[in-house]
Design an enzyme around this catalytic site. Structure first.
Site, PDB file in Angstrom:
ATOM      1  N   CYS A   1       0.843  -1.204   0.000  1.00  0.00           N
ATOM      2  CA  CYS A   1       0.000   0.000   0.000  1.00  0.00           C
ATOM      3  C   CYS A   1       0.877   1.253   0.000  1.00  0.00           C
ATOM      4  CB  CYS A   1      -0.958  -0.001   1.193  1.00  0.00           C
ATOM      5  SG  CYS A   1      -2.382  -1.107   0.987  1.00  0.00           S
TER       6      CYS A   1
ATOM      7  N   HIS B   1      -6.516  -2.992  -1.171  1.00  0.00           N
ATOM      8  CA  HIS B   1      -5.828  -3.965  -0.310  1.00  0.00           C
ATOM      9  C   HIS B   1      -6.688  -5.194  -0.043  1.00  0.00           C
ATOM     10  CE1 HIS B   1      -3.057  -5.341   2.895  1.00  0.00           C
ATOM     11  NE2 HIS B   1      -4.174  -5.906   3.327  1.00  0.00           N
TER      12      HIS B   1
ATOM     13  N   GLY C   1       4.218 -19.517   1.931  1.00  0.00           N
ATOM     14  CA  GLY C   1       5.423 -18.702   1.761  1.00  0.00           C
ATOM     15  C   GLY C   1       5.137 -17.232   1.526  1.00  0.00           C
TER      16      GLY C   1
ATOM     17  N   THR D   1       5.064 -13.526   2.329  1.00  0.00           N
ATOM     18  CA  THR D   1       5.753 -12.645   3.280  1.00  0.00           C
ATOM     19  C   THR D   1       5.132 -11.257   3.315  1.00  0.00           C
ATOM     20  OG1 THR D   1       7.400 -12.005   1.628  1.00  0.00           O
ATOM     21  CG2 THR D   1       7.941 -13.869   3.057  1.00  0.00           C
TER      22      THR D   1
ATOM     23  N   HIS E   1      -0.363  -8.494   1.163  1.00  0.00           N
ATOM     24  CA  HIS E   1      -1.176  -7.722   0.207  1.00  0.00           C
ATOM     25  C   HIS E   1      -1.177  -8.582  -1.052  1.00  0.00           C
ATOM     26  CE1 HIS E   1      -2.317  -3.617  -1.711  1.00  0.00           C
ATOM     27  NE2 HIS E   1      -2.314  -4.501  -2.713  1.00  0.00           N
TER      28      HIS E   1
ATOM     29  N   HIS F   1      -0.743 -10.395  -4.262  1.00  0.00           N
ATOM     30  CA  HIS F   1       0.168 -10.092  -5.373  1.00  0.00           C
ATOM     31  C   HIS F   1       0.434 -11.345  -6.174  1.00  0.00           C
ATOM     32  CE1 HIS F   1       2.653 -11.131  -1.856  1.00  0.00           C
ATOM     33  NE2 HIS F   1       3.497 -11.692  -2.710  1.00  0.00           N
TER      34      HIS F   1
ATOM     35  N   HIS G   1       3.296 -13.022  -8.736  1.00  0.00           N
ATOM     36  CA  HIS G   1       4.660 -12.971  -9.266  1.00  0.00           C
ATOM     37  C   HIS G   1       4.600 -13.378 -10.742  1.00  0.00           C
ATOM     38  CE1 HIS G   1       6.712 -13.141  -5.189  1.00  0.00           C
ATOM     39  NE2 HIS G   1       5.521 -13.628  -4.868  1.00  0.00           N
TER      40      HIS G   1
END
Ligand code: 5GP
Ligand code: ZN
Length: 113
Positions: A7, A46, A92, A94, A97, A99, A101
């Site tokens: 954020c 969020h 996994g 961390t 928020h 997301h 990859h």
């Protein structure tokens, strides 16, 4: 969310290397890349993770997939790429928020864990 790293990136309080932005989505380079191309694609709203999505909010994931496809073309990932979202401690995750990859530019491991 005030104490959320992503954020803060959305608000510009923490710098990032942006590669895509629209009204609802931001994409930027991962600070610790795991492959030649490693981009994080996030909703501006969020959500802690996929677990927080509802029928009403889940369509943001479809939009993120289309941004991923567009970025894969822009970054010449013609031989394929991987899209990953981690959920919770065992997944996994961390940064809490949501997301995705976008990883590519090399032949990726076939291992999923
Ligand atoms: P997760 O492990 O939650 O799926 O992924 C979080 C990702 O965020 C990691 O790949 C990590 O390298 C990346 N990351 C953590 N902090 C920052 C930051 O401040 N800037 C950027 N660009 N990426 C970050
Ligand atoms: Zn957040």
């Amino acid at each position: 969310m005030n104490d959320c790293l992503f954020c803060k990136i959305i608000k510009g309080e923490i710098p990032s290397s942006k590669v895509y932005e629209d009204d609802s989505i931001l994409a930027f380079k991962d600070i610790n890349p795991q492959a030649p191309v490693h981009i994080l694609i996030i909703p501006k709203e969020h959500y802690d993770s996929v677990d927080a999505l509802t029928e009403e909010t889940a369509p943001i994931v479809g939009k993120i997939m289309l941004v991923a496809k567009q970025l894969a073309a822009e970054f010449h990932l013609d031989n394929g790429y991987r899209l990953v979202t981690n959920i919770g401690e065992n997944g996994g995750q961390t940064v809490k928020h949501l997301h995705f990859h976008l990883v590519g530019g090399v032949k990726l491991s076939e291992k999923m864990n």
